[in-house]
Design a protein around this motif. Sequence first.
Motif, PDB file in Angstrom:
ATOM      1  N   MET A   1     -70.758   7.046  -3.448  1.00 18.66           N
ATOM      2  CA  MET A   1     -71.434   7.772  -2.391  1.00 18.66           C
ATOM      3  C   MET A   1     -72.949   7.575  -2.513  1.00 18.66           C
ATOM      4  N   ALA A   2     -73.558   7.204  -1.440  1.00 20.38           N
ATOM      5  CA  ALA A   2     -75.005   6.992  -1.417  1.00 20.38           C
ATOM      6  C   ALA A   2     -75.731   8.320  -1.277  1.00 20.38           C
ATOM      7  N   LEU A   3     -76.903   8.383  -1.881  1.00 21.07           N
ATOM      8  CA  LEU A   3     -77.758   9.557  -1.724  1.00 21.07           C
ATOM      9  C   LEU A   3     -78.555   9.429  -0.432  1.00 21.07           C
ATOM     10  N   SER A   4     -78.726  10.527   0.251  1.00 22.29           N
ATOM     11  CA  SER A   4     -79.490  10.513   1.501  1.00 22.29           C
ATOM     12  C   SER A   4     -80.970  10.749   1.210  1.00 22.29           C
ATOM     13  N   MET A   5     -81.802  10.429   2.176  1.00 18.15           N
ATOM     14  CA  MET A   5     -83.236  10.675   2.041  1.00 18.15           C
ATOM     15  C   MET A   5     -83.496  12.176   1.867  1.00 18.15           C
ATOM     16  N   TYR A   6     -82.729  12.997   2.560  1.00 15.29           N
ATOM     17  CA  TYR A   6     -82.890  14.444   2.405  1.00 15.29           C
ATOM     18  C   TYR A   6     -82.605  14.860   0.960  1.00 15.29           C
ATOM     19  N   GLU A   7     -81.486  14.406   0.423  1.00 18.00           N
ATOM     20  CA  GLU A   7     -81.099  14.787  -0.943  1.00 18.00           C
ATOM     21  C   GLU A   7     -82.132  14.346  -1.975  1.00 18.00           C
ATOM     22  N   LEU A   8     -82.835  13.257  -1.682  1.00 17.64           N
ATOM     23  CA  LEU A   8     -83.837  12.731  -2.606  1.00 17.64           C
ATOM     24  C   LEU A   8     -85.216  13.365  -2.424  1.00 17.64           C
ATOM     25  N   THR A   9     -85.376  14.184  -1.387  1.00 11.62           N
ATOM     26  CA  THR A   9     -86.689  14.773  -1.137  1.00 11.62           C
ATOM     27  C   THR A   9     -86.674  16.288  -1.275  1.00 11.62           C
ATOM     28  N   VAL A  10     -86.204  16.985  -0.267  1.00  9.53           N
ATOM     29  CA  VAL A  10     -86.354  18.439  -0.206  1.00  9.53           C
ATOM     30  C   VAL A  10     -85.827  19.142  -1.454  1.00  9.53           C
ATOM     31  N   PRO A  11     -84.566  18.947  -1.859  1.00  5.15           N
ATOM     32  CA  PRO A  11     -84.099  19.667  -3.053  1.00  5.15           C
ATOM     33  C   PRO A  11     -84.868  19.288  -4.321  1.00  5.15           C
ATOM     34  N   ALA A 106     -81.177  16.121   9.154  1.00  9.09           N
ATOM     35  CA  ALA A 106     -81.209  15.258  10.336  1.00  9.09           C
ATOM     36  C   ALA A 106     -82.605  14.687  10.587  1.00  9.09           C
ATOM     37  N   GLN A 107     -83.634  15.435  10.209  1.00  8.62           N
ATOM     38  CA  GLN A 107     -85.006  14.961  10.419  1.00  8.62           C
ATOM     39  C   GLN A 107     -85.432  13.940   9.368  1.00  8.62           C
ATOM     40  N   LEU A 108     -84.768  13.910   8.229  1.00  8.58           N
ATOM     41  CA  LEU A 108     -85.127  12.990   7.142  1.00  8.58           C
ATOM     42  C   LEU A 108     -84.191  11.794   7.016  1.00  8.58           C
ATOM     43  N   ASP A 109     -82.916  12.041   7.181  1.00  7.98           N
ATOM     44  CA  ASP A 109     -81.941  10.972   6.964  1.00  7.98           C
ATOM     45  C   ASP A 109     -82.099   9.860   7.990  1.00  7.98           C
ATOM     46  N   GLY A 110     -81.896   8.634   7.524  1.00  8.42           N
ATOM     47  CA  GLY A 110     -82.033   7.479   8.387  1.00  8.42           C
ATOM     48  C   GLY A 110     -83.442   6.915   8.447  1.00  8.42           C
ATOM     49  N   ASN A 111     -84.351   7.473   7.661  1.00  9.60           N
ATOM     50  CA  ASN A 111     -85.739   7.003   7.675  1.00  9.60           C
ATOM     51  C   ASN A 111     -86.066   6.087   6.497  1.00  9.60           C
ATOM     52  N   GLU A 112     -85.035   5.502   5.909  1.00 13.39           N
ATOM     53  CA  GLU A 112     -85.253   4.604   4.772  1.00 13.39           C
ATOM     54  C   GLU A 112     -86.147   3.422   5.137  1.00 13.39           C
ATOM     55  N   ASP A 113     -86.068   2.956   6.382  1.00 11.14           N
ATOM     56  CA  ASP A 113     -86.852   1.793   6.804  1.00 11.14           C
ATOM     57  C   ASP A 113     -88.094   2.158   7.603  1.00 11.14           C
ATOM     58  N   ARG A 114     -88.363   3.431   7.718  1.00 14.24           N
ATOM     59  CA  ARG A 114     -89.551   3.886   8.449  1.00 14.24           C
ATOM     60  C   ARG A 114     -90.802   3.295   7.800  1.00 14.24           C
ATOM     61  N   ALA A 115     -91.738   2.823   8.592  1.00 17.76           N
ATOM     62  CA  ALA A 115     -92.993   2.267   8.068  1.00 17.76           C
ATOM     63  C   ALA A 115     -93.904   3.407   7.614  1.00 17.76           C
ATOM     64  N   ILE A 116     -94.356   3.318   6.369  1.00 16.09           N
ATOM     65  CA  ILE A 116     -95.279   4.307   5.807  1.00 16.09           C
ATOM     66  C   ILE A 116     -96.539   3.565   5.382  1.00 16.09           C
ATOM     67  N   ASN A 117     -97.649   3.932   5.973  1.00 13.75           N
ATOM     68  CA  ASN A 117     -98.944   3.343   5.628  1.00 13.75           C
ATOM     69  C   ASN A 117     -99.870   4.463   5.186  1.00 13.75           C
ATOM     70  N   LEU A 118    -100.377   4.354   3.982  1.00 17.87           N
ATOM     71  CA  LEU A 118    -101.306   5.352   3.460  1.00 17.87           C
ATOM     72  C   LEU A 118    -102.728   4.947   3.831  1.00 17.87           C
ATOM     73  N   ASN A 119    -103.539   5.917   4.195  1.00 19.16           N
ATOM     74  CA  ASN A 119    -104.919   5.618   4.605  1.00 19.16           C
ATOM     75  C   ASN A 119    -105.906   5.815   3.461  1.00 19.16           C
ATOM     76  N   PHE A 120    -105.414   5.656   2.233  1.00 22.14           N
ATOM     77  CA  PHE A 120    -106.269   5.769   1.052  1.00 22.14           C
ATOM     78  C   PHE A 120    -105.715   4.848  -0.030  1.00 22.14           C
ATOM     79  N   GLY A 121    -106.542   4.464  -0.956  1.00 23.35           N
ATOM     80  CA  GLY A 121    -106.109   3.755  -2.148  1.00 23.35           C
ATOM     81  C   GLY A 121    -105.758   2.291  -2.009  1.00 23.35           C
ATOM     82  N   GLY A 122    -105.769   1.740  -0.819  1.00 20.59           N
ATOM     83  CA  GLY A 122    -105.463   0.322  -0.656  1.00 20.59           C
ATOM     84  C   GLY A 122    -104.025  -0.052  -0.980  1.00 20.59           C
ATOM     85  N   PHE A 123    -103.101   0.881  -0.804  1.00 15.90           N
ATOM     86  CA  PHE A 123    -101.699   0.610  -1.083  1.00 15.90           C
ATOM     87  C   PHE A 123    -101.113  -0.277  -0.005  1.00 15.90           C
TER      88      PHE A 123
END
Length: 167
Positions: A1-11, A106-123
């Motif tokens: 069973m795969a872990l969801s984005m929700y399970e890996l964040t909020v709890p 529902a608001q978190l799951d499925g966002n594994e491929d969402r683009a995240i760009n940080l506006n600090f640190g040159g990441f």
Amino acid sequence: MALSMYELTVPVFVRGLKVLSALLKKAEAHVEQHGSVPDALISARLADDMLPLSAQVQRASDTSKMSVERLSGVAAPKFEDNETSFDQLQERIANTIAYLESVTAAQLDGNEDRAINLNFGGFPAFTGQSYLLTFALPNFFFHVTTAHDILRNQGVAIGKRDYLGYV
């Protein structure tokens, strides 16, 4: 069973913040027991070039809420980073937990491929999954660990079991 984005964040974030809250309660009891000045503990640092305890709590709060915001798109509350007492730090933790618990799977799951760009640190650009696993979680636990270590360094009677939260 795969872990969801929700399970890996909020709890995970909520549990870590509750551990941090318990550590602060022990710190406050230490201050009362020893007749110490609370400000001295709240402003304590491990090294001159590191942030004090108050800022470690603020960064753990910010990392958890901003990570969930970036991953879910649900706006997180903004805090001023002006806490100077144990009560204020506890309130910040409680407000952060309230926000986290308001975000649904529902608001978190499925966002594994969402683009995240940080506006600090040159990441580099992240996917939601790489951001969470290689930046957000390590950063969150760095600040919780550093808060634990500051308190331990200042003589508060805490240990690994307190950090793990199984006390």
